[in-house]
Design a protein around this motif. Structure first.
Motif, PDB file in Angstrom:
ATOM      1  N   TRP A  42      87.365  -3.301  89.031  1.00  9.81           N
ATOM      2  CA  TRP A  42      87.113  -3.814  90.378  1.00  9.81           C
ATOM      3  C   TRP A  42      86.424  -2.754  91.240  1.00  9.81           C
ATOM      4  CZ3 TRP A  42      90.822  -7.755  93.030  1.00  9.81           C
ATOM      5  CH2 TRP A  42      90.929  -8.892  92.217  1.00  9.81           C
ATOM      6  N   THR A  43      86.790  -1.504  91.036  1.00 10.20           N
ATOM      7  CA  THR A  43      86.135  -0.422  91.777  1.00 10.20           C
ATOM      8  C   THR A  43      84.653  -0.364  91.430  1.00 10.20           C
ATOM      9  OG1 THR A  43      88.182   0.870  91.862  1.00 10.20           O
ATOM     10  CG2 THR A  43      86.125   2.072  92.164  1.00 10.20           C
ATOM     11  N   GLN A  44      84.330  -0.518  90.152  1.00  4.33           N
ATOM     12  CA  GLN A  44      82.922  -0.550  89.739  1.00  4.33           C
ATOM     13  C   GLN A  44      82.163  -1.663  90.450  1.00  4.33           C
ATOM     14  OE1 GLN A  44      83.718  -0.866  85.391  1.00  4.33           O
ATOM     15  NE2 GLN A  44      82.152   0.730  85.199  1.00  4.33           N
ATOM     16  N   VAL A  45      82.770  -2.840  90.533  1.00  3.40           N
ATOM     17  CA  VAL A  45      82.117  -3.974  91.182  1.00  3.40           C
ATOM     18  C   VAL A  45      81.852  -3.657  92.651  1.00  3.40           C
ATOM     19  CG1 VAL A  45      82.402  -6.372  91.912  1.00  3.40           C
ATOM     20  CG2 VAL A  45      83.043  -5.695  89.595  1.00  3.40           C
ATOM     21  N   ALA A  46      82.855  -3.096  93.345  1.00  2.00           N
ATOM     22  CA  ALA A  46      82.692  -2.779  94.763  1.00  2.00           C
ATOM     23  C   ALA A  46      81.544  -1.802  94.977  1.00  2.00           C
ATOM     24  CB  ALA A  46      83.992  -2.210  95.321  1.00  2.00           C
ATOM     25  N   VAL A  47      81.436  -0.806  94.100  1.00  2.00           N
ATOM     26  CA  VAL A  47      80.346   0.171  94.211  1.00  2.00           C
ATOM     27  C   VAL A  47      79.001  -0.499  93.978  1.00  2.00           C
ATOM     28  CG1 VAL A  47      79.314   2.220  93.153  1.00  2.00           C
ATOM     29  CG2 VAL A  47      81.780   2.161  93.614  1.00  2.00           C
ATOM     30  N   LYS A  48      78.898  -1.265  92.891  1.00  2.00           N
ATOM     31  CA  LYS A  48      77.613  -1.861  92.523  1.00  2.00           C
ATOM     32  C   LYS A  48      77.197  -2.977  93.465  1.00  2.00           C
ATOM     33  CE  LYS A  48      77.675  -0.469  87.692  1.00  2.00           C
ATOM     34  NZ  LYS A  48      77.388  -0.837  86.284  1.00  2.00           N
ATOM     35  N   ARG A  49      78.162  -3.559  94.189  1.00  2.00           N
ATOM     36  CA  ARG A  49      77.822  -4.609  95.145  1.00  2.00           C
ATOM     37  C   ARG A  49      77.467  -4.041  96.526  1.00  2.00           C
ATOM     38  NH1 ARG A  49      78.941 -10.574  93.703  1.00  2.00           N
ATOM     39  NH2 ARG A  49      77.795 -10.453  91.765  1.00  2.00           N
ATOM     40  N   GLY A  50      77.417  -2.699  96.658  1.00  2.00           N
ATOM     41  CA  GLY A  50      76.864  -2.094  97.864  1.00  2.00           C
ATOM     42  C   GLY A  50      77.841  -1.674  98.934  1.00  2.00           C
ATOM     43  N   ALA A  51      79.138  -1.546  98.602  1.00  2.00           N
ATOM     44  CA  ALA A  51      80.099  -1.092  99.605  1.00  2.00           C
ATOM     45  C   ALA A  51      79.732   0.307 100.093  1.00  2.00           C
ATOM     46  CB  ALA A  51      81.509  -1.093  99.019  1.00  2.00           C
ATOM     47  N   ALA A  52      80.006   0.575 101.368  1.00  2.00           N
ATOM     48  CA  ALA A  52      79.664   1.874 101.948  1.00  2.00           C
ATOM     49  C   ALA A  52      80.544   2.977 101.379  1.00  2.00           C
ATOM     50  CB  ALA A  52      79.806   1.811 103.461  1.00  2.00           C
ATOM     51  N   SER A  53      81.812   2.705 101.218  1.00  2.00           N
ATOM     52  CA  SER A  53      82.733   3.661 100.620  1.00  2.00           C
ATOM     53  C   SER A  53      83.800   2.899  99.857  1.00  2.00           C
ATOM     54  CB  SER A  53      83.377   4.563 101.685  1.00  2.00           C
ATOM     55  OG  SER A  53      84.033   3.795 102.671  1.00  2.00           O
ATOM     56  N   VAL A  54      84.227   3.467  98.740  1.00  2.60           N
ATOM     57  CA  VAL A  54      85.202   2.816  97.871  1.00  2.60           C
ATOM     58  C   VAL A  54      86.253   3.835  97.459  1.00  2.60           C
ATOM     59  CG1 VAL A  54      85.587   1.472  95.773  1.00  2.60           C
ATOM     60  CG2 VAL A  54      83.394   1.297  96.972  1.00  2.60           C
ATOM     61  N   LEU A  55      87.511   3.484  97.666  1.00  2.00           N
ATOM     62  CA  LEU A  55      88.629   4.311  97.224  1.00  2.00           C
ATOM     63  C   LEU A  55      89.427   3.543  96.187  1.00  2.00           C
ATOM     64  CD1 LEU A  55      90.232   6.003 100.363  1.00  2.00           C
ATOM     65  CD2 LEU A  55      88.786   7.030  98.635  1.00  2.00           C
ATOM     66  N   ALA A  56      89.754   4.199  95.084  1.00  2.00           N
ATOM     67  CA  ALA A  56      90.567   3.606  94.023  1.00  2.00           C
ATOM     68  C   ALA A  56      91.859   4.400  93.903  1.00  2.00           C
ATOM     69  CB  ALA A  56      89.808   3.624  92.704  1.00  2.00           C
TER      70      ALA A  56
END
Length: 228
Positions: free
Chosen positions: A82-96
């Motif tokens: 899910w973290t990969q998806v958030a990154v690849k879908r353009g989120a500004a910042s992602v925390l896992a």
């Protein structure tokens, strides 16, 4: 940002799995299911860490949860699909965040720890650069085989994630969590409706048909003043 819809992977010929003395019947059945699951094969081919990535892709296509500028917090993130998806879908910042170690994911901050620790909200808010716009939880307990017990345990996890989300979400934010079908999720739905403008149930196409899992998708966080 426009995005093509997620296409279900094509099905290949079934793989037969021989039983072995070293494997239990349950292990053999699990292995057969994995080998014949088109989403498992597609995840491997496309570089996703788990088939669960397709569930978030499908939920995002339906509800438009991830977009440019969104700050995403993924609770119980291992192995990181899910973290990969958030990154690849353009989120500004992602925390896992997870109790288990997660291999580094480019574009995301990975934290090994317990999100229920008292100091975690302050730490995560600092790492995000403010409150979260989207809190994700695909957490599920180890199943016991007893449907009622498993349902209660997964709803308890979802409630923990929701309690945390209410404390860290920015107004207008969204929350997604896994639950199982059954009567005891009414309590969490009541809290969601108190805190969010829109609450929906969804079962992504990639969710196995025989599984009782559902996802609650809550959008339009009203702010902490709306807490019951």
């Amino acid at each position: 940002m426009s995005r093509p819809p997620v296409k279900p992977p094509s099905r290949s010929l079934s793989v037969f799995v021989k039983s072995a003395k070293s494997r239990s019947p349950a292990s053999t059945a699990w292995l057969k299911r994995q080998l014949n699951d088109p989403y498992v094969a597609a995840a491997r081919q496309q570089g996703w860490r788990s088939r669960a990535a397709f569930k978030l892709l499908e939920l995002d296509d339906k509800f438009k949860l991830i977009h440019k500028g969104v700050r995403v917090l993924d609770l119980g993130a291992a192995p990181g699909g899910w973290t990969q998806v958030a990154v690849k879908r353009g989120a500004a910042s992602v925390l896992a965040v997870d109790l288990l170690p997660i291999d580094p994911i480019q574009g995301a901050v990975v934290i090994q720890g317990d999100f229920t620790d008292p100091d975690m909200p302050v730490r995560l808010t600092a790492d995000l650069g403010g409150g979260a716009d989207l809190v994700l939880s695909d957490m599920a307990p180890n199943t016991t085989g007893h449907a009622a017990t498993d349902h209660i345990r997964i709803v308890a996890l979802a409630e923990m994630a929701l309690d945390f989300a209410v404390g860290i979400l920015s107004p207008g934010g969204a929350f997604v969590a896994k639950v199982f079908q059954g009567g005891s999720e009414k309590q969490i739905l009541d809290v969601l409706k108190q805190n969010f403008s829109h609450v929906r149930h969804a079962k992504p196409p990639s969710s196995r048909k025989e599984s009782s899992e559902l996802y609650v998708v809550a959008m339009g966080f009203k702010g902490r003043s709306a807490e019951a």
